[in-house]
Design an enzyme around this catalytic site. Structure first.
Site, PDB file in Angstrom:
ATOM      1  N   LYS A   1     -12.514  -7.533   0.472  1.00  0.00           N
ATOM      2  CA  LYS A   1     -12.045  -7.144   1.799  1.00  0.00           C
ATOM      3  C   LYS A   1     -12.488  -5.705   2.065  1.00  0.00           C
ATOM      4  CE  LYS A   1      -7.726  -6.348   4.283  1.00  0.00           C
ATOM      5  NZ  LYS A   1      -6.265  -6.251   4.063  1.00  0.00           N
TER       6      LYS A   1
ATOM      7  N   ARG B   1       0.812  -1.212   0.000  1.00  0.00           N
ATOM      8  CA  ARG B   1       0.000   0.000   0.000  1.00  0.00           C
ATOM      9  C   ARG B   1       0.849   1.268   0.000  1.00  0.00           C
ATOM     10  NH1 ARG B   1      -2.895  -3.649   2.018  1.00  0.00           N
ATOM     11  NH2 ARG B   1      -5.038  -3.851   1.419  1.00  0.00           N
TER      12      ARG B   1
ATOM     13  N   HIS C   1      -9.962   0.098   2.463  1.00  0.00           N
ATOM     14  CA  HIS C   1      -9.576   0.442   3.831  1.00  0.00           C
ATOM     15  C   HIS C   1     -10.011   1.882   4.066  1.00  0.00           C
ATOM     16  CE1 HIS C   1      -6.870  -2.871   2.920  1.00  0.00           C
ATOM     17  NE2 HIS C   1      -6.772  -3.066   4.207  1.00  0.00           N
TER      18      HIS C   1
ATOM     19  N   ARG D   1     -12.090  -8.193  14.705  1.00  0.00           N
ATOM     20  CA  ARG D   1     -10.967  -8.939  14.117  1.00  0.00           C
ATOM     21  C   ARG D   1     -11.009 -10.400  14.556  1.00  0.00           C
ATOM     22  NH1 ARG D   1      -6.483  -6.646  11.894  1.00  0.00           N
ATOM     23  NH2 ARG D   1      -6.271  -4.400  11.963  1.00  0.00           N
TER      24      ARG D   1
ATOM     25  N   GLN E   1      -4.299  -4.704  15.491  1.00  0.00           N
ATOM     26  CA  GLN E   1      -3.972  -6.074  15.071  1.00  0.00           C
ATOM     27  C   GLN E   1      -3.267  -6.791  16.217  1.00  0.00           C
ATOM     28  OE1 GLN E   1      -0.822  -7.097  12.049  1.00  0.00           O
ATOM     29  NE2 GLN E   1      -2.656  -7.548  10.840  1.00  0.00           N
TER      30      GLN E   1
END
Length: 177
Positions: A107, A23, A81, A147, A172
Site C-alpha cells: 500500500k 497508526r 503514507h 481513490r 476519503q
C-alpha cells in the site's frame, strides 16, 4: 484500534473482512501510546480474526511483527503514507522496499497537491499491479479521483468511511458517496 478497543467485540459485529490499522500520531494516526502496545493491539486483532493487518514500512522490528501476525492467521499489508506528492521514482522506490518483505498487499498513499498527481498514481498502479497486489491512491481533496478510480486501474481495493464525519484520512468518501 484505540487503546480501549476490543478487537474480539469488533469481529463479532460483522462477518465482512476487517483490516486492523493502528497508526501513531507521528504517522498520521490517533494512537498515542508506546510502540510495544501499538504492535500488541495489532497482533491481538489478528488473533481475534481480523483478515488483514496494516503495518507501516517504518515499523520497528517489522519482519518479526509480520511473522507473528501471520502465525495468528491474518494477512499483511505493508504501507507507506506520505504527505509528499507522488512521483514515479518515489512510488517505485516504496514498492521495491515493501516487496522485499513479501507482504500480501503493498500500500502506497501520497498526498495530491495538483490534479495531475492522480494521473501519476493511476499510471503507477496500471504498471505495478502486475508485480504485486497493490493499493495506491492520493489523499486530500484533490486525491478523490484516484481513490475512486484506483481499482479500475488494477488497485486491489480502496477505502471509504461508513458514515460522514468518521473518515480515516483527508479526501476519503463515505460508502454512500
Amino acid at each position: 484500534l484505540k487503546e480501549q478497543t476490543d478487537p474480539y467485540a469488533i469481529r463479532r459485529l460483522t462477518q465482512r473482512p476487517l483490516i486492523a490499522a493502528n497508526r501513531l500520531t507521528s504517522d498520521g494516526g490517533l494512537f498515542k501510546g508506546r510502540e510495544e502496545e501499538r504492535q500488541r493491539l495489532l497482533l491481538e486483532a489478528a488473533r481475534a480474526g481480523f483478515n488483514l493487518v496494516d503495518l507501516e514500512l517504518c515499523t520497528p522490528r517489522l519482519s518479526r511483527s509480520i511473522r507473528a501476525i501471520r502465525e495468528a492467521g491474518a494477512r499483511i499489508i505493508v504501507s507507506v503514507h506520505t504527505t509528499s506528492r507522488p512521483t514515479m521514482d518515489r512510488l517505485e522506490s516504496a514498492l521495491d522496499k515493501e516487496r522485499q518483505l513479501r507482504p500480501d498487499i503493498c500500500k502506497i498513499v501520497s498526498t495530491a497537491q495538483a490534479m495531475g498527481d492522480n494521473i501519476t498514481c493511476l499510471q503507477f498502479i496500471a504498471q505495478a499491479s502486475t508485480l504485486a497486489e497493490l493499493v495506491c491512491f492520493c489523499m486530500g481533496p484533490m486525491g478523490v479521483i484516484s481513490r475512486v478510480l484506483s481499482p479500475l486501474f488494477g488497485g486491489a481495493f480502496t477505502y471509504a468511511a461508513v458514515v460522514k464525519g468518521r473518515e480515516a484520512a483527508p479526501g476519503q468518501l463515505t460508502v454512500a458517496e
